[in-house]
Enzyme design. Structure first.
Site, PDB file in Angstrom:
ATOM      1  N   ASN A  76       0.840  -1.208   0.000  1.00 21.72           N
ATOM      2  CA  ASN A  76       0.000   0.000   0.000  1.00 21.72           C
ATOM      3  C   ASN A  76       0.871   1.252   0.000  1.00 21.72           C
ATOM      4  OD1 ASN A  76      -3.049  -0.622   0.256  1.00 21.72           O
ATOM      5  ND2 ASN A  76      -2.096  -2.085   1.653  1.00 21.72           N
ATOM      6  N   MET A  88       1.009  -3.070  12.603  1.00 23.95           N
ATOM      7  CA  MET A  88       0.374  -4.106  13.410  1.00 23.95           C
ATOM      8  C   MET A  88       0.402  -3.819  14.913  1.00 23.95           C
ATOM      9  SD  MET A  88      -1.070  -5.923  11.319  1.00 23.95           S
ATOM     10  CE  MET A  88      -1.118  -6.594   9.672  1.00 23.95           C
ATOM     11  N   ASN A 139      -6.736   3.823   8.747  1.00 25.75           N
ATOM     12  CA  ASN A 139      -6.188   2.471   8.597  1.00 25.75           C
ATOM     13  C   ASN A 139      -6.928   1.768   7.468  1.00 25.75           C
ATOM     14  OD1 ASN A 139      -4.700   0.088   9.325  1.00 25.75           O
ATOM     15  ND2 ASN A 139      -6.529  -0.682  10.365  1.00 25.75           N
ATOM     16  N   HIS A 178      -8.031  -2.158   6.227  1.00 23.32           N
ATOM     17  CA  HIS A 178      -8.156  -3.525   6.745  1.00 23.32           C
ATOM     18  C   HIS A 178      -8.815  -4.402   5.675  1.00 23.32           C
ATOM     19  CE1 HIS A 178      -8.487  -6.716   9.653  1.00 23.32           C
ATOM     20  NE2 HIS A 178      -9.740  -6.896   9.258  1.00 23.32           N
TER      21      HIS A 178
HETATM   22  C1  GAR Z   1      -2.776  -4.977   4.185  1.00 25.46           C
HETATM   23  O1  GAR Z   1      -3.440  -6.007   3.524  1.00 25.46           O
HETATM   24  C2  GAR Z   1      -3.651  -4.366   5.257  1.00 25.46           C
HETATM   25  O2  GAR Z   1      -4.979  -4.393   4.942  1.00 25.46           O
HETATM   26  C3  GAR Z   1      -3.367  -5.268   6.414  1.00 25.46           C
HETATM   27  O3  GAR Z   1      -1.983  -5.476   6.342  1.00 25.46           O
HETATM   28  C4  GAR Z   1      -1.618  -5.544   4.982  1.00 25.46           C
HETATM   29  C5  GAR Z   1      -0.351  -4.784   4.777  1.00 25.46           C
HETATM   30  O4  GAR Z   1       0.093  -4.994   3.493  1.00 25.46           O
HETATM   31  N1  GAR Z   1      -3.745  -4.627   7.620  1.00 25.46           N
HETATM   32  C6  GAR Z   1      -4.414  -5.245   8.591  1.00 25.46           C
HETATM   33  O5  GAR Z   1      -4.709  -6.421   8.560  1.00 25.46           O
HETATM   34  C7  GAR Z   1      -4.792  -4.355   9.743  1.00 25.46           C
HETATM   35  N2  GAR Z   1      -5.481  -5.103  10.706  1.00 25.46           N
HETATM   36  P1  GAR Z   1       1.184  -4.056   2.857  1.00 25.46           P
HETATM   37  O6  GAR Z   1       2.314  -3.937   3.877  1.00 25.46           O
HETATM   38  O7  GAR Z   1       1.623  -4.808   1.648  1.00 25.46           O
HETATM   39  O8  GAR Z   1       0.547  -2.718   2.559  1.00 25.46           O
END
Ligand code: GAR
Length: 194
Positions: A16, A94, A111, A113
Protein backbone atom coordinates in the site's frame (compact mmCIF):
# COMPACT_ATOMS: atom_id res chain seq x y z
CA UNK A 1 -2.33 23.21 -5.21
CA UNK A 2 -1.43 22.61 -1.54
CA UNK A 3 0.11 19.20 -0.88
CA UNK A 4 -1.23 17.22 2.07
CA UNK A 5 1.65 16.31 4.43
CA UNK A 6 1.30 12.64 5.34
CA UNK A 7 3.21 9.95 7.22
CA UNK A 8 2.92 6.26 6.41
CA UNK A 9 3.32 3.71 9.21
CA UNK A 10 3.74 0.01 8.50
CA UNK A 11 5.23 -3.19 9.86
CA UNK A 12 5.69 -5.25 6.73
CA UNK A 13 5.63 -5.59 3.00
CA UNK A 14 4.58 -2.07 2.11
CA UNK A 15 2.50 -2.69 -1.01
CA UNK A 16 0.00 0.00 0.00
CA UNK A 17 2.87 2.34 0.81
CA UNK A 18 4.41 1.69 -2.60
CA UNK A 19 1.11 2.43 -4.33
CA UNK A 20 0.80 5.75 -2.46
CA UNK A 21 4.39 6.78 -3.21
CA UNK A 22 3.99 5.87 -6.88
CA UNK A 23 0.77 7.87 -7.18
CA UNK A 24 2.40 10.90 -5.55
CA UNK A 25 5.44 10.61 -7.82
CA UNK A 26 3.24 10.46 -10.89
CA UNK A 27 1.75 13.80 -9.84
CA UNK A 28 -1.80 12.44 -9.51
CA UNK A 29 -2.04 12.72 -5.73
CA UNK A 30 -1.34 16.16 -4.19
CA UNK A 31 0.27 14.78 -1.05
CA UNK A 32 3.79 14.80 0.30
CA UNK A 33 5.13 11.89 2.34
CA UNK A 34 7.11 13.55 5.11
CA UNK A 35 8.19 10.26 6.68
CA UNK A 36 7.69 6.47 6.60
CA UNK A 37 7.98 4.82 10.02
CA UNK A 38 8.14 1.16 10.99
CA UNK A 39 8.25 -0.72 14.27
CA UNK A 40 10.19 -3.49 12.48
CA UNK A 41 13.86 -2.75 11.81
CA UNK A 42 14.18 -4.74 8.57
CA UNK A 43 10.64 -4.19 7.24
CA UNK A 44 10.51 -3.93 3.43
CA UNK A 45 8.37 -0.78 3.83
CA UNK A 46 11.49 1.11 4.99
CA UNK A 47 13.38 -0.15 1.95
CA UNK A 48 10.57 1.13 -0.27
CA UNK A 49 10.79 4.56 1.39
CA UNK A 50 14.53 4.66 0.64
CA UNK A 51 13.87 3.61 -2.97
CA UNK A 52 11.60 6.67 -3.30
CA UNK A 53 14.07 8.92 -1.38
CA UNK A 54 11.52 9.50 1.36
CA UNK A 55 12.66 10.12 4.96
CA UNK A 56 12.22 6.97 6.99
CA UNK A 57 12.73 5.78 10.53
CA UNK A 58 12.67 2.69 12.67
CA UNK A 59 10.73 3.19 15.88
CA UNK A 60 11.86 0.71 18.57
CA UNK A 61 8.48 -0.47 19.89
CA UNK A 62 9.48 -1.53 23.41
CA UNK A 63 8.55 -4.65 25.30
CA UNK A 64 4.91 -5.12 24.24
CA UNK A 65 3.75 -7.19 21.28
CA UNK A 66 0.53 -5.49 20.16
CA UNK A 67 1.06 -1.91 21.30
CA UNK A 68 3.89 0.58 21.60
CA UNK A 69 5.66 1.27 24.86
CA UNK A 70 4.12 4.56 26.10
CA UNK A 71 7.48 6.35 25.70
CA UNK A 72 7.76 5.01 22.15
CA UNK A 73 4.30 6.34 21.35
CA UNK A 74 5.30 9.76 22.74
CA UNK A 75 8.42 9.63 20.55
CA UNK A 76 6.22 8.83 17.57
CA UNK A 77 4.01 11.86 18.26
CA UNK A 78 7.11 14.03 18.48
CA UNK A 79 8.53 12.72 15.20
CA UNK A 80 5.24 13.25 13.38
CA UNK A 81 4.75 16.76 14.79
CA UNK A 82 8.30 17.76 13.92
CA UNK A 83 7.71 16.50 10.40
CA UNK A 84 4.56 18.66 10.16
CA UNK A 85 2.33 15.70 9.39
CA UNK A 86 -1.38 16.36 8.90
CA UNK A 87 -2.65 12.84 8.12
CA UNK A 88 -1.24 9.57 9.49
CA UNK A 89 -1.77 6.65 7.11
CA UNK A 90 -1.49 3.18 8.63
CA UNK A 91 -0.54 0.60 6.02
CA UNK A 92 -0.11 -2.77 7.69
CA UNK A 93 0.96 -1.23 11.02
CA UNK A 94 0.37 -4.11 13.41
CA UNK A 95 0.12 -2.22 16.69
CA UNK A 96 -2.82 -0.64 18.43
CA UNK A 97 -2.46 3.09 19.09
CA UNK A 98 -3.40 4.72 22.36
CA UNK A 99 -4.00 8.13 23.92
CA UNK A 100 -0.77 9.92 22.96
CA UNK A 101 -1.33 9.38 19.23
CA UNK A 102 -5.12 9.57 19.28
CA UNK A 103 -5.09 12.86 21.19
CA UNK A 104 -2.36 14.37 19.03
CA UNK A 105 -4.08 13.44 15.74
CA UNK A 106 -7.84 13.31 16.34
CA UNK A 107 -9.70 12.06 13.21
CA UNK A 108 -6.37 12.25 11.41
CA UNK A 109 -5.21 8.64 11.63
CA UNK A 110 -6.62 6.20 9.09
CA UNK A 111 -6.19 2.47 8.60
CA UNK A 112 -6.91 -0.06 5.88
CA UNK A 113 -8.16 -3.53 6.74
CA UNK A 114 -8.81 -6.49 4.42
CA UNK A 115 -12.44 -7.20 5.34
CA UNK A 116 -15.79 -5.48 5.39
CA UNK A 117 -15.60 -4.26 8.99
CA UNK A 118 -17.11 -4.77 11.52
CA UNK A 119 -16.76 -8.32 10.21
CA UNK A 120 -13.42 -10.11 10.69
CA UNK A 121 -11.12 -7.72 12.53
CA UNK A 122 -7.67 -9.08 13.39
CA UNK A 123 -5.18 -11.20 11.50
CA UNK A 124 -5.67 -12.81 8.07
CA UNK A 125 -9.15 -11.40 7.66
CA UNK A 126 -9.51 -12.89 4.16
CA UNK A 127 -9.04 -16.40 5.63
CA UNK A 128 -11.61 -15.66 8.29
CA UNK A 129 -14.12 -14.62 5.60
CA UNK A 130 -13.42 -17.75 3.54
CA UNK A 131 -13.73 -20.05 6.55
CA UNK A 132 -17.00 -18.39 7.55
CA UNK A 133 -18.45 -19.28 4.13
CA UNK A 134 -19.01 -15.66 3.04
CA UNK A 135 -19.79 -14.99 -0.61
CA UNK A 136 -18.63 -11.38 -0.48
CA UNK A 137 -15.83 -9.75 1.49
CA UNK A 138 -13.67 -6.71 0.74
CA UNK A 139 -11.73 -3.99 2.47
CA UNK A 140 -12.39 -1.03 4.72
CA UNK A 141 -10.73 2.31 5.39
CA UNK A 142 -11.57 3.66 8.84
CA UNK A 143 -10.51 6.22 11.41
CA UNK A 144 -8.37 4.65 14.09
CA UNK A 145 -9.47 4.36 17.71
CA UNK A 146 -8.15 2.39 20.69
CA UNK A 147 -9.56 -0.95 19.52
CA UNK A 148 -8.14 -3.31 16.90
CA UNK A 149 -9.53 -2.62 13.39
CA UNK A 150 -12.28 -0.48 14.86
CA UNK A 151 -13.41 3.12 14.46
CA UNK A 152 -15.63 5.18 12.19
CA UNK A 153 -15.80 3.69 8.71
CA UNK A 154 -14.80 6.06 5.90
CA UNK A 155 -15.18 3.81 2.85
CA UNK A 156 -15.48 0.16 1.85
CA UNK A 157 -15.05 -1.84 -1.33
CA UNK A 158 -16.58 -5.25 -1.93
CA UNK A 159 -14.75 -8.24 -3.41
CA UNK A 160 -16.84 -11.21 -4.51
CA UNK A 161 -15.60 -14.60 -3.26
CA UNK A 162 -15.43 -17.01 -6.22
CA UNK A 163 -16.50 -20.67 -5.94
CA UNK A 164 -12.95 -22.05 -6.37
CA UNK A 165 -11.30 -19.37 -4.25
CA UNK A 166 -8.16 -20.10 -2.18
CA UNK A 167 -6.84 -17.86 0.60
CA UNK A 168 -4.04 -16.78 -1.75
CA UNK A 169 -6.25 -15.82 -4.72
CA UNK A 170 -8.71 -14.00 -2.46
CA UNK A 171 -5.96 -12.14 -0.62
CA UNK A 172 -4.41 -11.04 -3.92
CA UNK A 173 -7.73 -9.64 -5.20
CA UNK A 174 -8.45 -7.88 -1.91
CA UNK A 175 -5.03 -6.25 -2.03
CA UNK A 176 -5.78 -4.83 -5.48
CA UNK A 177 -9.06 -3.42 -4.11
CA UNK A 178 -7.22 -2.07 -1.05
CA UNK A 179 -4.82 -0.02 -3.09
CA UNK A 180 -7.61 1.49 -5.19
CA UNK A 181 -9.72 2.29 -2.14
CA UNK A 182 -6.87 3.75 -0.09
CA UNK A 183 -5.75 6.01 -2.93
CA UNK A 184 -9.31 7.24 -3.46
CA UNK A 185 -9.76 8.03 0.25
CA UNK A 186 -6.40 9.82 0.52
CA UNK A 187 -7.31 11.82 -2.59
CA UNK A 188 -10.46 12.98 -0.76
CA UNK A 189 -8.37 14.10 2.22
CA UNK A 190 -6.16 16.03 -0.22
CA UNK A 191 -9.21 17.78 -1.67
CA UNK A 192 -10.46 18.79 1.77
CA UNK A 193 -7.00 20.14 2.63
CA UNK A 194 -7.10 22.74 -0.17
C1 GAR B 1 -2.78 -4.98 4.19
O1 GAR B 1 -3.44 -6.01 3.52
C2 GAR B 1 -3.65 -4.37 5.26
O2 GAR B 1 -4.98 -4.39 4.94
C3 GAR B 1 -3.37 -5.27 6.41
O3 GAR B 1 -1.98 -5.48 6.34
C4 GAR B 1 -1.62 -5.54 4.98
C5 GAR B 1 -0.35 -4.78 4.78
O4 GAR B 1 0.09 -4.99 3.49
N1 GAR B 1 -3.74 -4.63 7.62
C6 GAR B 1 -4.41 -5.24 8.59
O5 GAR B 1 -4.71 -6.42 8.56
C7 GAR B 1 -4.79 -4.36 9.74
N2 GAR B 1 -5.48 -5.10 10.71
P1 GAR B 1 1.18 -4.06 2.86
O6 GAR B 1 2.31 -3.94 3.88
O7 GAR B 1 1.62 -4.81 1.65
O8 GAR B 1 0.55 -2.72 2.56
Amino acid sequence: MKRLPIAILGSGRGSNCRAILERIRSGDLPAETRVVISDVLDAPILEIAREFSVANAYLPPGRFRTRLEPEAEEDLVKMLREAGVHLVVLAGFMRVLHAPMLKAFPQRIINIHPSLLPKFPGLEAWKQALEAGETVTGCTVHYVDEKIDHGQIIAQREVVILPDETPETLHARIQIAERQLYLAVIAEFCEKYQ
